[in-house]
Design a protein around this motif. Sequence first.
Motif, PDB file in Angstrom:
ATOM      1  N   ASP A   1      -3.394  -7.592  21.807  1.00 38.65           N
ATOM      2  CA  ASP A   1      -3.137  -7.424  23.236  1.00 38.65           C
ATOM      3  C   ASP A   1      -2.650  -8.727  23.855  1.00 38.65           C
ATOM      4  N   ILE A   2      -3.180  -9.835  23.359  1.00 45.57           N
ATOM      5  CA  ILE A   2      -2.805 -11.152  23.880  1.00 45.57           C
ATOM      6  C   ILE A   2      -1.464 -11.592  23.287  1.00 45.57           C
ATOM      7  N   ALA A   3      -1.411 -11.591  21.982  1.00 47.61           N
ATOM      8  CA  ALA A   3      -0.174 -11.961  21.277  1.00 47.61           C
ATOM      9  C   ALA A   3       0.564 -10.682  20.919  1.00 47.61           C
ATOM     10  N   GLU A   4       1.838 -10.732  20.931  1.00 44.95           N
ATOM     11  CA  GLU A   4       2.617  -9.543  20.588  1.00 44.95           C
ATOM     12  C   GLU A   4       2.668  -9.402  19.073  1.00 44.95           C
ATOM     13  N   CYS A   5       2.024  -8.360  18.582  1.00 46.27           N
ATOM     14  CA  CYS A   5       2.007  -8.098  17.135  1.00 46.27           C
ATOM     15  C   CYS A   5       3.123  -7.111  16.810  1.00 46.27           C
ATOM     16  N   GLU A   6       3.818  -7.387  15.759  1.00 38.80           N
ATOM     17  CA  GLU A   6       4.868  -6.483  15.310  1.00 38.80           C
ATOM     18  C   GLU A   6       4.884  -6.456  13.791  1.00 38.80           C
ATOM     19  N   LEU A   7       5.540  -5.466  13.251  1.00 34.34           N
ATOM     20  CA  LEU A   7       5.601  -5.311  11.806  1.00 34.34           C
ATOM     21  C   LEU A   7       6.504  -6.380  11.201  1.00 34.34           C
ATOM     22  N   GLY A   8       5.928  -7.182  10.328  1.00 38.30           N
ATOM     23  CA  GLY A   8       6.696  -8.169   9.586  1.00 38.30           C
ATOM     24  C   GLY A   8       7.005  -7.637   8.198  1.00 38.30           C
ATOM     25  N   LYS A   9       7.504  -8.504   7.341  1.00 38.55           N
ATOM     26  CA  LYS A   9       7.848  -8.091   5.976  1.00 38.55           C
ATOM     27  C   LYS A   9       6.626  -7.620   5.209  1.00 38.55           C
ATOM     28  N   SER A  10       5.507  -8.339   5.330  1.00 36.46           N
ATOM     29  CA  SER A  10       4.314  -7.953   4.582  1.00 36.46           C
ATOM     30  C   SER A  10       3.732  -6.641   5.105  1.00 36.46           C
ATOM     31  N   SER A  11       3.846  -6.388   6.404  1.00 37.19           N
ATOM     32  CA  SER A  11       3.363  -5.127   6.964  1.00 37.19           C
ATOM     33  C   SER A  11       4.201  -3.961   6.458  1.00 37.19           C
ATOM     34  N   LYS A  12       5.476  -4.173   6.334  1.00 34.37           N
ATOM     35  CA  LYS A  12       6.346  -3.120   5.815  1.00 34.37           C
ATOM     36  C   LYS A  12       6.053  -2.847   4.345  1.00 34.37           C
ATOM     37  N   CYS A  13       5.737  -3.890   3.597  1.00 31.10           N
ATOM     38  CA  CYS A  13       5.338  -3.709   2.193  1.00 31.10           C
ATOM     39  C   CYS A  13       4.017  -2.952   2.096  1.00 31.10           C
ATOM     40  N   SER A  14       3.104  -3.251   2.987  1.00 33.02           N
ATOM     41  CA  SER A  14       1.819  -2.564   3.011  1.00 33.02           C
ATOM     42  C   SER A  14       1.998  -1.096   3.375  1.00 33.02           C
ATOM     43  N   LEU A  15       2.895  -0.827   4.283  1.00 31.30           N
ATOM     44  CA  LEU A  15       3.183   0.560   4.663  1.00 31.30           C
ATOM     45  C   LEU A  15       3.774   1.331   3.491  1.00 31.30           C
ATOM     46  N   SER A  16       4.707   0.720   2.783  1.00 34.08           N
ATOM     47  CA  SER A  16       5.279   1.397   1.621  1.00 34.08           C
ATOM     48  C   SER A  16       4.241   1.551   0.514  1.00 34.08           C
ATOM     49  N   ALA A  17       3.336   0.586   0.373  1.00 39.56           N
ATOM     50  CA  ALA A  17       2.265   0.706  -0.624  1.00 39.56           C
ATOM     51  C   ALA A  17       1.361   1.882  -0.299  1.00 39.56           C
ATOM     52  N   THR A  18       1.076   2.096   0.984  1.00 41.97           N
ATOM     53  CA  THR A  18       0.254   3.243   1.389  1.00 41.97           C
ATOM     54  C   THR A  18       0.911   4.548   0.960  1.00 41.97           C
ATOM     55  N   VAL A  19       2.208   4.649   1.169  1.00 37.45           N
ATOM     56  CA  VAL A  19       2.942   5.858   0.777  1.00 37.45           C
ATOM     57  C   VAL A  19       2.922   6.030  -0.740  1.00 37.45           C
ATOM     58  N   PHE A  20       3.129   4.947  -1.466  1.00 38.43           N
ATOM     59  CA  PHE A  20       3.151   5.053  -2.924  1.00 38.43           C
ATOM     60  C   PHE A  20       1.776   5.366  -3.502  1.00 38.43           C
ATOM     61  N   TRP A  21       0.700   4.856  -2.892  1.00 37.02           N
ATOM     62  CA  TRP A  21      -0.646   5.223  -3.358  1.00 37.02           C
ATOM     63  C   TRP A  21      -0.869   6.717  -3.158  1.00 37.02           C
ATOM     64  N   ALA A  22      -0.410   7.249  -2.023  1.00 36.93           N
ATOM     65  CA  ALA A  22      -0.561   8.683  -1.764  1.00 36.93           C
ATOM     66  C   ALA A  22       0.236   9.500  -2.779  1.00 36.93           C
ATOM     67  N   LEU A  23       1.469   9.081  -3.057  1.00 38.24           N
ATOM     68  CA  LEU A  23       2.280   9.787  -4.059  1.00 38.24           C
ATOM     69  C   LEU A  23       1.628   9.730  -5.441  1.00 38.24           C
ATOM     70  N   SER A  24       1.062   8.594  -5.785  1.00 34.43           N
ATOM     71  CA  SER A  24       0.379   8.461  -7.073  1.00 34.43           C
ATOM     72  C   SER A  24      -0.806   9.405  -7.164  1.00 34.43           C
ATOM     73  N   SER A  25      -1.521   9.552  -6.065  1.00 34.20           N
ATOM     74  CA  SER A  25      -2.662  10.466  -6.043  1.00 34.20           C
ATOM     75  C   SER A  25      -2.201  11.906  -6.264  1.00 34.20           C
ATOM     76  N   PHE A  26      -1.130  12.311  -5.589  1.00 32.98           N
ATOM     77  CA  PHE A  26      -0.612  13.672  -5.760  1.00 32.98           C
ATOM     78  C   PHE A  26      -0.099  13.899  -7.181  1.00 32.98           C
ATOM     79  N   MET A  27       0.575  12.913  -7.728  1.00 30.87           N
ATOM     80  CA  MET A  27       1.111  13.056  -9.084  1.00 30.87           C
ATOM     81  C   MET A  27      -0.011  13.110 -10.118  1.00 30.87           C
ATOM     82  N   THR A  28      -1.087  12.387  -9.882  1.00 35.29           N
ATOM     83  CA  THR A  28      -2.218  12.418 -10.803  1.00 35.29           C
ATOM     84  C   THR A  28      -2.931  13.759 -10.717  1.00 35.29           C
TER      85      THR A  28
END
Length: 107
Positions: A56-83
């Motif tokens: 709220d004080i500092a403006e937080c936005e998605l950086g490179k590491s946040s985007k990698c974390s977001l894609s990791a979340t999607v890939f973990w979900a896909l791995s779960s479905f494939m398993t």
Amino acid sequence: MGLATTIMGAVAWGSYILASCVRFPPIVWLSISFLLAATCVCEGTCFTFFNAPVCDIAECELGKSSKCSLSATVFWALSSFMTCAVFKDAQDKYNEENEQEEVGDGE
């Protein structure tokens, strides 16, 4: 949560490596699928930081590491479905082998 995600991901990765040498029963594949789903949830909770008062004080936005974390979340979900699909295949093979043993024992 980052450490939990790393540990659970390493356990899943190790299980996949062992699967090339050892035949797992279907329940193990189901357990790995649940582990991957939990990893997906833990990875996704990293984004709760954006709801923190600091953002709220500092403006937080998605950086490179946040985007990698977001894609990791999607890939973990896909791995779960494939398993889950691997679990279904393993269960079908297990049931087929048991049926063949019962037919062989009946003769």
